[in-house]
Design a protein around this motif. Structure first.
Motif, PDB file in Angstrom:
ATOM      1  N   ILE A   7       0.839  -1.205   0.000  1.00  0.00           N
ATOM      2  CA  ILE A   7       0.000   0.000   0.000  1.00  0.00           C
ATOM      3  C   ILE A   7       0.874   1.256   0.000  1.00  0.00           C
ATOM      4  CG2 ILE A   7      -0.341   0.118   2.539  1.00  0.00           C
ATOM      5  CD1 ILE A   7      -2.977   0.924  -0.140  1.00  0.00           C
ATOM      6  N   ARG A  47      -8.023  -5.489   8.096  1.00  0.00           N
ATOM      7  CA  ARG A  47      -9.444  -5.656   7.766  1.00  0.00           C
ATOM      8  C   ARG A  47     -10.258  -4.392   7.907  1.00  0.00           C
ATOM      9  NH1 ARG A  47     -10.293 -10.433   9.880  1.00  0.00           N
ATOM     10  NH2 ARG A  47      -8.086 -10.608   9.451  1.00  0.00           N
ATOM     11  N   SER A  48      -9.705  -3.360   8.567  1.00  0.00           N
ATOM     12  CA  SER A  48     -10.531  -2.157   8.708  1.00  0.00           C
ATOM     13  C   SER A  48      -9.672  -0.906   8.809  1.00  0.00           C
ATOM     14  CB  SER A  48     -11.429  -2.276   9.936  1.00  0.00           C
ATOM     15  OG  SER A  48     -10.659  -2.534  11.077  1.00  0.00           O
ATOM     16  N   VAL A  94      -2.601 -15.911  11.231  1.00  0.00           N
ATOM     17  CA  VAL A  94      -3.987 -15.423  11.113  1.00  0.00           C
ATOM     18  C   VAL A  94      -4.856 -16.633  10.767  1.00  0.00           C
ATOM     19  CG1 VAL A  94      -5.532 -13.939   9.758  1.00  0.00           C
ATOM     20  CG2 VAL A  94      -3.244 -13.129  10.365  1.00  0.00           C
ATOM     21  N   LEU A 136      10.036  -0.402   0.735  1.00  0.00           N
ATOM     22  CA  LEU A 136      10.319  -1.777   1.174  1.00  0.00           C
ATOM     23  C   LEU A 136      10.471  -1.774   2.697  1.00  0.00           C
ATOM     24  CD1 LEU A 136      13.267  -2.620  -1.280  1.00  0.00           C
ATOM     25  CD2 LEU A 136      10.821  -3.025  -1.633  1.00  0.00           C
ATOM     26  N   VAL A 158       2.462   2.263  11.375  1.00  0.00           N
ATOM     27  CA  VAL A 158       2.189   0.974  10.738  1.00  0.00           C
ATOM     28  C   VAL A 158       0.788   0.878  10.142  1.00  0.00           C
ATOM     29  CG1 VAL A 158       3.773  -0.285  12.257  1.00  0.00           C
ATOM     30  CG2 VAL A 158       1.362  -0.220  12.834  1.00  0.00           C
ATOM     31  N   VAL A 175      12.388  -8.648  -8.533  1.00  0.00           N
ATOM     32  CA  VAL A 175      13.014  -8.522  -7.206  1.00  0.00           C
ATOM     33  C   VAL A 175      14.249  -7.639  -7.305  1.00  0.00           C
ATOM     34  CG1 VAL A 175      14.121  -9.795  -5.310  1.00  0.00           C
ATOM     35  CG2 VAL A 175      12.185 -10.808  -6.546  1.00  0.00           C
ATOM     36  N   GLY A 203       0.838  -6.023  -1.061  1.00  0.00           N
ATOM     37  CA  GLY A 203       1.567  -6.410   0.151  1.00  0.00           C
ATOM     38  C   GLY A 203       0.653  -7.151   1.114  1.00  0.00           C
ATOM     39  N   TRP A 204       0.579  -6.662   2.360  1.00  0.00           N
ATOM     40  CA  TRP A 204      -0.211  -7.366   3.383  1.00  0.00           C
ATOM     41  C   TRP A 204      -1.708  -7.229   3.155  1.00  0.00           C
ATOM     42  CZ3 TRP A 204       2.518 -10.916   5.150  1.00  0.00           C
ATOM     43  CH2 TRP A 204       3.857 -10.724   5.473  1.00  0.00           C
ATOM     44  N   GLY A 260      -4.994 -10.214   6.023  1.00  0.00           N
ATOM     45  CA  GLY A 260      -4.206  -9.179   6.699  1.00  0.00           C
ATOM     46  C   GLY A 260      -5.093  -8.133   7.328  1.00  0.00           C
ATOM     47  N   CYS A 288       5.771  -9.638   9.764  1.00  0.00           N
ATOM     48  CA  CYS A 288       4.792  -8.772   9.094  1.00  0.00           C
ATOM     49  C   CYS A 288       4.541  -7.437   9.793  1.00  0.00           C
ATOM     50  CB  CYS A 288       3.472  -9.516   8.908  1.00  0.00           C
ATOM     51  SG  CYS A 288       2.681  -9.987  10.455  1.00  0.00           S
TER      52      CYS A 288
HETATM   53  C1  LIG Z   1      -2.167  -9.509  10.045  1.00  0.00           C
HETATM   54  C2  LIG Z   1      -2.156  -8.011   9.921  1.00  0.00           C
HETATM   55  C3  LIG Z   1      -3.287  -7.285  10.277  1.00  0.00           C
HETATM   56  C4  LIG Z   1      -3.277  -5.883  10.161  1.00  0.00           C
HETATM   57  N1  LIG Z   1      -4.423  -5.194  10.449  1.00  0.00           N
HETATM   58  C5  LIG Z   1      -4.485  -3.860  10.181  1.00  0.00           C
HETATM   59  C6  LIG Z   1      -5.730  -3.174  10.228  1.00  0.00           C
HETATM   60  O1  LIG Z   1      -6.792  -3.770  10.491  1.00  0.00           O
HETATM   61  N2  LIG Z   1      -5.730  -1.838   9.950  1.00  0.00           N
HETATM   62  C7  LIG Z   1      -4.593  -1.152   9.605  1.00  0.00           C
HETATM   63  O2  LIG Z   1      -4.659   0.063   9.374  1.00  0.00           O
HETATM   64  N3  LIG Z   1      -3.401  -1.805   9.500  1.00  0.00           N
HETATM   65  C8  LIG Z   1      -3.320  -3.131   9.762  1.00  0.00           C
HETATM   66  N4  LIG Z   1      -2.137  -3.804   9.590  1.00  0.00           N
HETATM   67  C9  LIG Z   1      -0.911  -3.057   9.206  1.00  0.00           C
HETATM   68  C10 LIG Z   1      -0.832  -2.771   7.708  1.00  0.00           C
HETATM   69  O3  LIG Z   1      -1.528  -3.717   6.972  1.00  0.00           O
HETATM   70  C11 LIG Z   1       0.635  -2.757   7.222  1.00  0.00           C
HETATM   71  O4  LIG Z   1       1.442  -1.978   8.080  1.00  0.00           O
HETATM   72  C12 LIG Z   1       0.744  -2.191   5.798  1.00  0.00           C
HETATM   73  O5  LIG Z   1      -0.064  -2.942   4.920  1.00  0.00           O
HETATM   74  C13 LIG Z   1       2.210  -2.192   5.339  1.00  0.00           C
HETATM   75  O6  LIG Z   1       2.279  -1.762   3.995  1.00  0.00           O
HETATM   76  P1  LIG Z   1       3.658  -1.440   3.269  1.00  0.00           P
HETATM   77  O7  LIG Z   1       3.368  -1.133   1.851  1.00  0.00           O
HETATM   78  O8  LIG Z   1       4.423  -0.423   4.039  1.00  0.00           O
HETATM   79  O9  LIG Z   1       4.510  -2.796   3.387  1.00  0.00           O
HETATM   80  P2  LIG Z   1       4.256  -4.217   2.686  1.00  0.00           P
HETATM   81  O10 LIG Z   1       2.823  -4.531   2.628  1.00  0.00           O
HETATM   82  O11 LIG Z   1       5.165  -5.146   3.424  1.00  0.00           O
HETATM   83  O12 LIG Z   1       4.795  -4.016   1.196  1.00  0.00           O
HETATM   84  C14 LIG Z   1       6.144  -4.140   0.835  1.00  0.00           C
HETATM   85  C15 LIG Z   1       6.205  -4.654  -0.603  1.00  0.00           C
HETATM   86  O13 LIG Z   1       7.569  -4.716  -1.011  1.00  0.00           O
HETATM   87  C16 LIG Z   1       7.759  -5.897  -1.786  1.00  0.00           C
HETATM   88  N5  LIG Z   1       9.183  -6.250  -1.743  1.00  0.00           N
HETATM   89  C17 LIG Z   1       9.895  -6.706  -0.680  1.00  0.00           C
HETATM   90  N6  LIG Z   1      11.206  -6.891  -1.045  1.00  0.00           N
HETATM   91  C18 LIG Z   1      11.311  -6.528  -2.347  1.00  0.00           C
HETATM   92  C19 LIG Z   1      12.397  -6.457  -3.269  1.00  0.00           C
HETATM   93  N7  LIG Z   1      13.639  -6.809  -2.933  1.00  0.00           N
HETATM   94  N8  LIG Z   1      12.134  -6.022  -4.522  1.00  0.00           N
HETATM   95  C20 LIG Z   1      10.886  -5.637  -4.896  1.00  0.00           C
HETATM   96  N9  LIG Z   1       9.830  -5.686  -4.058  1.00  0.00           N
HETATM   97  C21 LIG Z   1      10.033  -6.115  -2.799  1.00  0.00           C
HETATM   98  C22 LIG Z   1       6.860  -6.912  -1.101  1.00  0.00           C
HETATM   99  O14 LIG Z   1       6.567  -7.996  -1.971  1.00  0.00           O
HETATM  100  C23 LIG Z   1       5.647  -6.066  -0.762  1.00  0.00           C
HETATM  101  O15 LIG Z   1       4.687  -6.073  -1.794  1.00  0.00           O
HETATM  102  C24 LIG Z   1      -2.108  -5.205   9.700  1.00  0.00           C
HETATM  103  C25 LIG Z   1      -0.984  -5.946   9.328  1.00  0.00           C
HETATM  104  C26 LIG Z   1      -0.995  -7.332   9.420  1.00  0.00           C
HETATM  105  C27 LIG Z   1       0.212  -8.096   8.974  1.00  0.00           C
END
Ligand SMILES: Cc1cc2nc3c(=O)[nH]c(=O)nc-3n(C[C@H](O)[C@H](O)[C@H](O)COP(=O)(O)OP(=O)(O)OC[C@H]3O[C@@H](n4cnc5c(N)ncnc54)[C@H](O)[C@@H]3O)c2cc1C
Length: 546
Positions: free
Chosen positions: A14, A70-71, A334, A308, A500, A276, A44-45, A68, A463
């Motif tokens: 996201i 949900r709200s 989960v 990342l 987060v 990657v 991602g998550w 992951g 995560c």
């Molecule tokens: C089980 C769970 C429940 C949650 N519940 C909630 C909730 O209800 N409400 C809320 O607001 N938040 C919630 N969160 C938190 C939130 O979902 C996360 O903090 C957020 O989605 C993180 O997004 P991000 O894009 O920063 O990271 P990520 O989602 O980790 O995205 C990182 C991306 O980088 C890619 N990547 C990694 N390494 C490489 C590489 N070398 N080259 C290219 N690509 C790469 C990965 O594939 C991934 O797509 C929850 C998290 C979890 C795990």
């Protein structure tokens, strides 16, 4: 003619998708934008599955399961910012709100002393609450106690210092399990509950700070953004006032899917999936970053915004930054459980329950953090004959107790290992262990004896990042190092740094994208160029305000 400016965003979670979206909306059309994601899907998550209802094999029903997040909360500047994005993506009609008057908004529980306790929703409720009443006299000390004078401390130390021990063990540790799946004795109060830190600093007391309505941690940029959104979309406030949380008809992944679709349709962003990133080489003289991609031709960009996880970014860099590797991330299992509503009923409808540390230990509950009552919160996500006919629960297990929980299985399996591997032949054992943990908890805590018709286990490795004590100061150090070493060629954003929640990820992505674009300069020939060596952007500027 000067070469075209190229901005590359790494990671299609996201944070990366939002960064690309805000870049596409603000950067001059001459700027090239590429999003590079390592897997075959973005989001991602954020991962929502629509599955067939086992109770209606005729295909007339379907159930929505979240792996992951949900709200989303609509409140605050980050909540408003996401709502603005939702509206501009045309997702309004897909919003599934949870009204502030619904049981899911009013009833949140803590499982403590072998009972579900409804959390208080008013000061009066707190004063007479069985979990809190005995601790209230001690908590009065908050009004007279001085601050510690420290820059940061653990949530547990902070809360114990101000209110006495029971508060952090019960209420706060349960909340920390719900948000970070983390350990109150290790997480930084300033980075996770900044509002408490600032109330103490500004008012000398949390109670006084609350009464005075203080403590909101908003930077000048946040305030300007809030003003702009409120002015442009005044009717959003009505939604915020009556909504507790919300999701979308097909789950939270609808947001990331819609962002990707919009980026593809807009034609501004080149999305490279299954790519990657293995290495980054920055050349400050030619203002170029070489992005090496596994099995593919390298990509060259003039600025890279990494979305990342910090540990993954460190692996791409030749120089070590201890601030990128200091915080661990916890692993969470989960477990989605689907029951027939005819056989299973919630005696206490609500959002779900959390288990505090005082009650919990891996020994007690095999690492259960809490259980969400999904079908009670948003029944509209189940379709056709399934709507209202299923009880859908999600158990979250592990977090900071993951290894401890798993070691029980290892010791029971006779393997002699302290923990079992999460892959290979043990994967089934591990999945079965977590499924059983979830079902046992539901039986014991919610008195539901029925067998679920569907069980899905997802183990999310590393995560949720854990902001350990001193996190903000480390982010300030990293800000200075990145500025010095990369001079604007590399900025960072994402859950590993300054928030987060999905809302925080989106707002921080907007801030870095807009800041990078603000450094573009129109050349005489109309091409936009990145300006170097002055006030380079790192994405961590806000760490100095929090
Ligand atoms: C089980 C769970 C429940 C949650 N519940 C909630 C909730 O209800 N409400 C809320 O607001 N938040 C919630 N969160 C938190 C939130 O979902 C996360 O903090 C957020 O989605 C993180 O997004 P991000 O894009 O920063 O990271 P990520 O989602 O980790 O995205 C990182 C991306 O980088 C890619 N990547 C990694 N390494 C490489 C590489 N070398 N080259 C290219 N690509 C790469 C990965 O594939 C991934 O797509 C929850 C998290 C979890 C795990």
């Amino acid at each position: 003619m000067a070469p075209r400016t190229h901005i590359a965003v790494l990671g299609g979670g996201i944070s990366g998708l939002s960064t690309a979206w805000y870049l596409a909306r603000t950067a001059p059309s001459s700027v090239k934008i590429t999003l590079i994601e390592g897997t075959k899907r973005t989001g991602g998550w954020l991962h929502s599955d629509r599955v067939a209802d086992p109770h209606h094999p005729n295909g007339k029903g379907s159930i929505l399961l979240e792996r992951g997040p949900r709200s989303l909360r609509p409140q605050g500047v980050s909540g408003l910012n996401t709502l603005e994005m939702v509206r501009e993506l045309g997702l309004d009609s897909k919003i599934e709100p949870v009204s502030k008057t619904s049981p899911a908004a009013k009833n949140r529980y803590i499982y403590s002393h072998k009972t579900l306790h409804k959390l208080p929703s008013s000061i009066m409720g707190a004063l007479t609450h069985p979990l809190l009443a005995a601790k209230i006299p001690r908590a009065g000390l908050d009004l007279v106690k001085r601050g510690s004078g420290q820059d940061d401390e653990s949530i547990q130390d902070f809360v114990t210092r101000r209110f006495g021990k029971g508060f952090s063990d019960d209420l706060i540790s349960a909340m920390v399990h719900g948000i970070y799946a983390g350990d109150v004795s290790k997480l930084s109060v300033r980075s996770t509950f900044g509002i408490l830190y600032h109330m103490e600093k500004d008012y000398g007391s949390i109670v006084l700070g609350m009464l005075m309505g203080g403590g909101a941690v908003e930077t000048p940029w946040d305030l300007t953004l809030k003003e702009k959104i409120v002015k442009e979309m005044p009717n959003l406030q009505e939604f915020v006032d009556k909504t507790s949380i919300y999701s979308f008809t097909d789950g939270l992944e609808e947001l990331s899917r819609s962002l990707e679709k919009n980026l593809v349709k807009g034609g501004r962003v080149d999305i490279q999936k299954d790519s990657v990133v293995e290495k980054l080489d920055a050349n400050l003289d030619s203002r170029d970053v070489r992005i090496s991609i596994k099995g593919q031709e390298a990509v060259h960009a003039n600025t890279v915004i990494s979305a990342l996880p910090p540990l993954k970014l460190q692996k791409l860099l030749s120089k070590q930054y201890s601030e990128l590797t200091y915080n661990p991330s916890v692993t969470v299992a989960v477990v989605n459980l689907v029951y027939s509503a005819e056989q299973a009923r919630l005696a206490s409808p609500g959002f779900g329950y959390l288990i505090p540390r005082s009650e919990n230990s891996a020994v007690n509950h095999r690492g259960l953090l809490g259980v969400v009552f999904d079908s009670c919160a948003i029944p509209e996500q189940d379709k056709g004959e399934s709507q209202g006919k299923t009880l859908k629960l999600t158990a979250m297990i592990g977090g900071h107790m993951f290894n401890e929980a798993l070691s029980q299985l290892a010791s029971g399996s006779g393997s002699g290992a302290s923990t079992l591997e999460l892959s290979g032949s043990h994967k089934e054992d591990v999945n079965e262990f977590f499924a059983k943990t979830a079902m046992d908890a539901v039986k014991k805590h919610l008195k539901i004896d029925a067998t679920p018709e569907l069980v899905k286990v997802h183990i999310h490795q590393e995560c949720i990042p854990q902001y350990l004590v001193g996190h903000l100061q480390r982010m300030q150090t990293l800000d200075q190092s990145l500025r010095k070493d990369f001079d604007g060629l590399l900025s960072v954003t994402g859950a590993g740094y300054l928030g987060v929640s999905v809302n925080d990820c989106i707002k921080n992505a907007r801030e870095v994208a807009e800041a990078v674009v603000s450094k573009l300069e129109e050349e005489d020939d109309g091409e936009a160029q990145l300006v170097g060596r002055q006030e380079a952007i790192t994405g961590l500027e806000r760490s100095w305000f929090l």
